[in-house]
Design an enzyme around this catalytic site. Structure first.
Site, short mmCIF file in Angstrom:
data_model
loop_
_atom_site.label_atom_id
_atom_site.label_comp_id
_atom_site.label_asym_id
_atom_site.label_seq_id
_atom_site.Cartn_x
_atom_site.Cartn_y
_atom_site.Cartn_z
N GLU A 236 -6.43 -4.89 2.71
CA GLU A 236 -5.43 -4.02 2.27
C GLU A 236 -5.87 -2.73 3.33
O GLU A 236 -6.66 -2.18 3.36
CB GLU A 236 -5.71 -3.52 0.86
CG GLU A 236 -4.92 -2.47 0.30
CD GLU A 236 -5.24 -1.95 -1.04
OE1 GLU A 236 -5.31 -0.69 -1.24
OE2 GLU A 236 -5.94 -2.87 -1.95
N CYS A 270 -3.02 5.39 2.18
CA CYS A 270 -2.55 4.30 3.06
C CYS A 270 -0.94 4.19 2.68
O CYS A 270 -0.11 3.80 3.72
CB CYS A 270 -3.05 3.01 2.86
SG CYS A 270 -3.08 2.37 1.27
#
Length: 479
Positions: A236, A270
């Site tokens: 991820e 993110c």
């Protein structure tokens, strides 16, 4: 759940708000890491063989421990990261919610089911991989590794967890919560330290790597395990995420969505928007004016400050220096400053002011700056906006803000990202949906609700309850 004391060099976590030490202790030596993996390996057969309800019960006990310590753990995360208490309290809520979500996800996406066929009973089962190494990030040091660990345990995997070197205390306390939930020895194991500790862990006999972090680190791991395809990689990673604003009349409403996309968590998500793509002309100008006004209202202050802050510092003064250098490099390339960054008076060097620069017509690096910095690009048409949004090797999140649903229909079919939002911040994501990206943002194994997919592998079986003569089914036999 016992382990020998760690024997590596001492290191510490620092409150970026004050520069004071929060936690200090030994890191894990090569021997410590090897012993942790061995404990996980030895605990795996028993844990995997236990009735699934026992693993569910253990996860629910862990959930109860988190709930009982929620305020304390939220403060620990705030001290280690500098994040505002409102945000770390929400993080603890998400950690607790992850247990119920993961139980549902396992049943829906994996689990076990059978159906009768003309050839016997067809049964689908799922089996755990074995020992999972979980490398945690600093920005959500509880929620994100928790999102790997809980589904892995429910599937029957055992875990070796290395928190970020910036957040060792919350990692230690998470493992203590598992201990308080009476998990068997060796099921969850802790190693502490920085890059050397992580490298030592990945050199051991593991079956899965579950990682949340930068695109560069993810690319390194892909290469590292290229000759070991049996090791499951769930990566991820970051993103150079676009937010497109088009045909939106209420510039003030737009500004709030932009702020929550680009500046929340001091830009250390993110999924934060890094690029704002707007119309040329007066409507685009109105958006910029409203965003600047909104930026001037954002309070960046200590996590326990009053009034309550919108955001805090970056994870360290070093990170702040690096971010400002990256911003300055873009300005040197020709980007026009709309709102510059810089230190915040009276606060530590880890604090930075949010920045807004116009990069229209300027070729800037396709890189993620993990800070509250937003780059504006002005384009002539909506097709140009979509094309510009897709001009990145990343593909984590994207968003469209528009009053015209027809724009959304075009956008959702053409944009390349794993999380795509409409009239909501790019940072919004539901725990019962997948979370992950394409390209340099991941490896097609999204987490959140879909974590169940990479924590176990499917086993398909044909079954019959007794031995049956199948000669009648076989062609080409002599009489």
């Amino acid at each position: 759940m016992t382990a020998a004391p760690l024997s590596g060099p001492r290191f510490a976590s620092i409150d970026p708000t004050t520069g004071e030490e929060v936690w200090g202790g030994p890191s894990s030596s090569q021997r410590d890491v090897a012993e942790a993996v061995t404990r996980a390996r030895e605990a795996f057969p028993d844990w995997a063989a236990r009735p699934r309800q026992e693993r569910i019960d253990a996860a629910k006990r862990y959930q109860a421990v988190l709930a009982s310590r929620a305020d304390e753990l939220a403060q620990i995360i705030s001290m280690e990261t500098g994040k505002a208490l409102w945000e770390t309290r929400a993080e603890l809520g998400a950690m607790q919610g992850k247990v119920d979500i993961s139980i549902r996800a396992y049943e829906e996406r994996t689990g076990e089911r059978s159906k009768e066929t003309g050839f016997g009973r067809a049964t689908l089962r799922h089996r755990p991989h074995g020992v999972a190494a979980v490398l945690g990030p600093f920005n959500f040091p509880g929620h994100l590794p928790n999102g790997h660990i809980v589904p892995a345990l429910l599937a029957g995997d055992t875990v070796v967890f290395k928190p970020s070197e910036h957040t060792p205390l919350i990692g230690q306390e998470m493992v203590e919560c598992f201990k308080a939930a009476d998990l068997p020895d060796g099921v969850v194991n802790l190693v502490q330290g920085g890059a050397k500790t992580g490298a030592a862990l990945l050199e051991r006999d593991i079956d899965a790597l579950m990682f949340t972090g930068s695109g560069a680190a993810g690319a390194h791991f892909k290469k590292l395990f290229a000759d070991n395809p049996h090791v499951i990689l769930a990566l991820e990673l970051g993103g150079n995420n676009p937010l497109v604003v088009w045909d939106a009349a209420d510039a003030e409403a737009v500004a709030g969505i932009v702020a929550m996309s680009a500046f929340v968590t001091t830009g250390q998500r993110c999924s934060c928007a890094r690029r704002l793509i707007i119309e040329e002309g007066p409507r685009g100008d109105a958006v910029i004016e409203a965003v600047v006004g909104f930026m001037d209202r954002l309070i960046y202050a200590p996590w326990n400050g009053s009034p309550e802050p919108f955001g805090g510092p970056l994870i360290s003064a070093h990170a702040a220096t690096q971010a400002r250098e990256a911003l300055r490099a873009r300005i040197d390339m020709g980007a026009r400053v709309i709102r510059d960054s810089g230190p915040i008076d009276g606060l530590s060097g880890a604090f930075v002011k949010p920045a807004l620069i116009d990069t229209t017509g300027v070729h800037v690096p396709d890189e993620e700056i993990f800070a509250p910095f937003l780059q504006v690009t002005r384009v002539a048409t909506f097709d140009d906006a979509i094309r510009m949004a897709n001009e990145t090797r990343y593909g984590l999140s994207a968003g469209l803000v528009s009053d015209d649903p027809a724009n959304w229909d075009r956008f959702i079919h053409r944009i390349r990202a794993g999380v795509v939002n409409f009239n909501r911040p790019t940072t919004g994501a539901a725990g019962d949906m997948p979370f992950g990206g394409l390209g340099s943002s991941g490896n097609h194994r999204p987490s959140a609700y879909y974590a169940a997919d990479y924590c176990a592998y499917p086993v398909a079986s044909f079954e019959a309850d007794s031995v049956k003569n199948i000669e009648s089914e076989i062609k080409g036999l002599k009489a």
